[in-house]
Design a protein around this motif. Structure first.
Motif, mmCIF file in Angstrom:
data_model
loop_
_atom_site.group_PDB
_atom_site.id
_atom_site.type_symbol
_atom_site.label_atom_id
_atom_site.label_comp_id
_atom_site.label_asym_id
_atom_site.label_seq_id
_atom_site.Cartn_x
_atom_site.Cartn_y
_atom_site.Cartn_z
ATOM 1 N N SER A 455 0.832 -1.205 0.000
ATOM 2 C CA SER A 455 0.000 0.000 0.000
ATOM 3 C C SER A 455 0.868 1.257 0.000
ATOM 4 C CB SER A 455 -0.932 -0.022 1.220
ATOM 5 O OG SER A 455 -0.169 -0.028 2.424
ATOM 6 N N LYS A 458 2.214 1.750 -3.385
ATOM 7 C CA LYS A 458 1.184 2.253 -4.297
ATOM 8 C C LYS A 458 1.016 3.768 -4.120
ATOM 9 C CE LYS A 458 -1.467 -2.016 -4.738
ATOM 10 N NZ LYS A 458 -2.747 -2.708 -4.452
ATOM 11 N N ARG A 459 0.980 4.207 -2.810
ATOM 12 C CA ARG A 459 0.843 5.649 -2.565
ATOM 13 C C ARG A 459 2.057 6.400 -3.117
ATOM 14 N NH1 ARG A 459 -0.877 3.645 2.485
ATOM 15 N NH2 ARG A 459 1.149 4.174 3.420
ATOM 16 N N GLN A 460 3.252 5.839 -2.834
ATOM 17 C CA GLN A 460 4.453 6.482 -3.360
ATOM 18 C C GLN A 460 4.457 6.491 -4.886
ATOM 19 O OE1 GLN A 460 7.755 4.471 -1.609
ATOM 20 N NE2 GLN A 460 7.462 5.395 0.436
ATOM 21 N N LYS A 461 3.930 5.439 -5.447
ATOM 22 C CA LYS A 461 3.856 5.361 -6.910
ATOM 23 C C LYS A 461 2.960 6.472 -7.457
ATOM 24 C CE LYS A 461 2.321 2.306 -10.605
ATOM 25 N NZ LYS A 461 1.723 1.002 -10.917
ATOM 26 N N LYS A 462 1.782 6.650 -6.790
ATOM 27 C CA LYS A 462 0.870 7.692 -7.255
ATOM 28 C C LYS A 462 1.517 9.077 -7.125
ATOM 29 C CE LYS A 462 -3.364 5.165 -6.163
ATOM 30 N NZ LYS A 462 -4.589 5.129 -5.328
ATOM 31 N N VAL A 463 2.176 9.318 -5.949
ATOM 32 C CA VAL A 463 2.833 10.606 -5.744
ATOM 33 C C VAL A 463 3.929 10.826 -6.780
ATOM 34 C CG1 VAL A 463 4.250 11.934 -4.153
ATOM 35 C CG2 VAL A 463 2.272 10.676 -3.298
ATOM 36 N N SER A 464 4.710 9.769 -7.025
ATOM 37 C CA SER A 464 5.812 9.883 -7.990
ATOM 38 C C SER A 464 5.287 10.152 -9.379
ATOM 39 C CB SER A 464 6.642 8.601 -7.968
ATOM 40 O OG SER A 464 7.185 8.389 -6.692
ATOM 41 N N ILE A 465 4.208 9.443 -9.732
ATOM 42 C CA ILE A 465 3.641 9.647 -11.074
ATOM 43 C C ILE A 465 3.122 11.076 -11.201
ATOM 44 C CG2 ILE A 465 1.775 8.945 -12.604
ATOM 45 C CD1 ILE A 465 2.137 6.095 -11.560
ATOM 46 N N SER A 466 2.461 11.578 -10.128
ATOM 47 C CA SER A 466 1.932 12.957 -10.161
ATOM 48 C C SER A 466 3.077 13.957 -10.285
ATOM 49 C CB SER A 466 1.120 13.213 -8.892
ATOM 50 O OG SER A 466 0.662 14.550 -8.878
ATOM 51 N N LYS A 469 4.450 13.872 -13.720
ATOM 52 C CA LYS A 469 3.598 14.548 -14.692
ATOM 53 C C LYS A 469 3.769 16.058 -14.595
ATOM 54 C CE LYS A 469 0.000 11.022 -15.101
ATOM 55 N NZ LYS A 469 -1.426 10.681 -14.875
ATOM 56 N N SER A 602 6.030 -0.596 -10.623
ATOM 57 C CA SER A 602 4.756 -1.329 -10.712
ATOM 58 C C SER A 602 4.990 -2.833 -10.719
ATOM 59 C CB SER A 602 4.013 -0.906 -11.993
ATOM 60 O OG SER A 602 3.737 0.465 -11.956
#
Length: 646
Positions: A455, A458-466, A469, A602
């Motif tokens: 989890s 996943k959060r770090q992944k979302k932050v990194s992707i944001s 971007k 991922s």
């Protein structure tokens, strides 16, 4: 006629012998498999190689010159129960060592066979026995009628014996009558005539009688014809055991179909294989018997059965009987086949100790049978056997009791050992169960940690992707601004080039106008001086160039200085443009790396969370620090560039 004659009639006389001997091989209605050879079948050539003849000639000369005569041959001793015992004139000479080897390898040449046989039995000088023979012929014989009935069945396939009242049958009649009177214990047996016929084909009548007498006594052939047939039955017993030892498959097949060895071997032994086998094979068998004794009878019987064992094991009782009587003799009609059989028979390893053991076993069986004939003896024997059985049972009971006690003690020891093993296994089971519970708890904790790390990743992944971007968007905006600046710069450069061209034209016109007015020329020089000072400030301290321009009042030089400064500024601008393009390419490369990093994050989300977080934390600051430098330098470059243009 005595008992011996009656017994032999079961195997040689009667309608069966007539029917077997009268089989016609030329009859197309008869099966080849069922044909039985008539006795005396075949002919033996007297042709022999010169080498073999020379070897035998040398042996015969050595035999003649051998020292003092001996009482008997090395095979057996003469029988003392004969009516007429051997005289000194019948003593033979010792057999040379080479004879046995020659007999085994090449055989005795047909032309020398009679002479060699005579020397082997020691009847070269047997005048005393010949005299007795002539005396026996003048006496009446009680077996004469039986002999006359059997004579015509002996060697009907041989020309010398096939004619009634012919010389062959007459000689057979005389020898049979004489021996019946010579050995009254044996009397006459039909098998005698077959052996005598073989001798008559190689020597005169009186000599044949002498050799026959020595063969019966010295070689103990007469033991096979005695009233109780003890020796003949012993041969059967020995043959049965030898077949069991050497050809067990055939032995058990005979047992299963009820075929006994005496049903076919009696004729073989009593006639020395003369009754049904071709003459060439018969003569070779006689060669070895005269050289080594009657023990060879078992060798040849065993060899015959071994060669035919595959066929016999597939046949029934009647088929086996027919095959043994008809097919086996027919296989050895040719000399090569007969020689091969002799070779295999000589290779048969029959242990004399085993034969003695079989003889002892048979003797015990005969004694047991004799004792069972008397009721008292049978009762005593049964009592002894019962006592022996009781003693054996008591000993067995004691042994069983000891075994039972030992078994009980062993069981007790084994039980104690098993109990110890059970306790040990239970302890191991409890320990293993406890370890399993701990491992399950550890597994649950690890699973919870893994879920938590998943989890977090996943959060770090979302932050990194944001963040990525946003960074990509910012870089795209910066790139667009830089592209706008470059386009504006290009437009400015184009406008400046146009102004330079206009000024160049204007300068040319001014030169032309000023050349005509001195006062205007001086004013122009002052204007050019002021313009040169401004140009020197714009040209970044190019003092040498400014001085040259101030000293030169020419307007064309001022324009050239302005053009040079503009070209330098243009070169610097192009250099910055190349640097910005390189920086943009680096940014694009880092963006691609960030995308690959996101994909790797991922894929590895199910791996250890701590290592992934450390890796991301390690890579993200580097990326941010690397990208912060161009962002900070870009405004400064832009400002300086704008200042230069201004």
């Amino acid at each position: 006629m005595n008992g011996a004659g009656d017994f032999s009639g079961d195997y040689f006389g009667g309608s069966e012998a007539d029917s077997l001997n009268q089989v016609n091989e030329d009859d197309p209605n008869q099966s080849t498999e069922d044909l039985v050879l008539m006795s005396g079948y075949g002919s033996v050539s007297k042709d022999c190689s010169q080498e073999i003849l020379e070897k035998w000639d040398q042996v015969l000369k050595e035999w003649t010159n051998t020292g003092t005569p001996v009482v008997s041959s090395p095979i057996d001793s003469p029988d003392n129960n004969l009516v007429f015992s051997f005289g000194s004139s019948m003593k033979g000479r010792p057999q040379p060592k080479k004879v046995r080897h020659l007999v085994r390898t090449v055989g005795v040449p047909e032309a020398l066979r009679g002479e060699v046989w005579v020397r082997q039995v020691g009847t070269e000088d047997s005048e005393e026995l010949c005299t007795k023979y002539r005396e026996f012929l003048d006496q009446e014989c009680t077996n004469e009628d039986q002999i006359k009935r059997d004579i015509h069945r002996t060697f009907p396939a041989n020309d010398f014996f096939k004619d009634d009242q012919g010389p062959g049958q007459e000689a057979l009649l005389k020898i049979a009558k004489a021996y019946a009177q010579y050995d009254q214990e044996i009397g006459y047996c039909q098998g005698f005539t077959y052996i005598a016929a073989v001798l008559l084909l190689h020597m005169p009548e009186e000599q044949a009688f002498c050799v026959f007498v020595r063969l019966m006594g010295l070689f103990k052939l007469r033991e096979l014809y005695k009233q109780d047939f003890y020796e003949l039955k012993l041969k059967w017993y020995q043959l049965d055991n030898l077949v069991k030892d050497h050809i067990p498959t055939l032995y058990y097949h005979f047992q299963s179909i009820g075929l006994k060895s005496h049903m076919f071997s009696s004729q073989w032994f009593l006639t020395l294989y003369t009754a049904k086998f071709p003459l060439y094979l018969v003569y070779r068998i006689y060669d070895i018997i005269f050289s080594e004794g009657l023990a060879f009878l078992l060798n040849i019987a065993l060899a015959l059965l071994r060669e035919a064992s595959d066929e016999l094991c597939r046949k029934s009782f009647e088929e086996c009987n027919t095959y043994i009587k008809a097919n086996i003799p027919r296989k050895y009609r040719e000399p090569p086949a007969a020689e091969e059989l002799i070779r295999k028979a000589l290779q048969m390893k029959i242990n004399p100790k085993k034969l003695s053991l079989y003889a002892k076993e048979y003797h015990e069986l005969v004694q047991r049978e004799e004792r069972l004939k008397d009721p008292m003896e049978r009762l005593k024997l049964e009592q002894q056997e019962s006592h022996s059985k009781i003693m054996a049972l008591e000993a067995e009971a004691v042994n069983l009791a000891n075994e039972l006690v030992n078994a009980k003690m062993d069981s007790q020891r084994k039980l104690e050992t098993v109990e110890e093993k059970v306790v040990h296994i239970q302890a191991m089971f409890e320990k293993t169960h406890h370890e399993l519970a701990e491992m399950q708890e550890q597994k649950q904790n690890l699973e919870a940690q893994v879920e938590e790390k998943k989890s977090r990743l996943k959060r770090q992944k979302k932050v990194s992707i944001s963040s990525l971007k946003q960074l990509v968007t910012s870089k795209s905006n910066d790139t667009n601004q830089q592209r706008d600046i470059v386009a504006e710069y290009r437009k400015l450069c184009s406008r400046l080039e146009q102004e330079r061209d206009t000024q160049t034209d204007l300068v040319a016109k001014l030169k032309e106008t000023l050349s005509q007015c001195q006062s205007c020329k001086d004013s122009c020089n002052d204007l050019i001086s002021s313009q040169e000072s401004r140009s020197s400030h714009v040209a970044n301290g190019s003092t040498n160039s400014a001085q040259s321009h101030s000293q030169n009042p020419d307007a064309s030089q001022t324009s050239e200085s302005d053009s040079l400064a503009m070209e330098q500024e243009l070169a610097l601008t192009k250099l910055r443009l190349v640097e910005e393009q390189s920086h943009n390419q680096q940014l694009e490369h880092e963006v691609a790396e960030l995308k690959q990093m996101v994909s790797a994050m991922s894929a590895s989300a199910n791996q250890s969370a701590s290592s992934a977080a450390q890796w991301l934390l390690k890579r993200t600051p580097n990326f941010l620090s690397r990208n912060s430098v161009p962002n900070s330098s870009t405004p400064n470059a832009h400002n300086s560039h704008h200042h230069d243009i201004t």
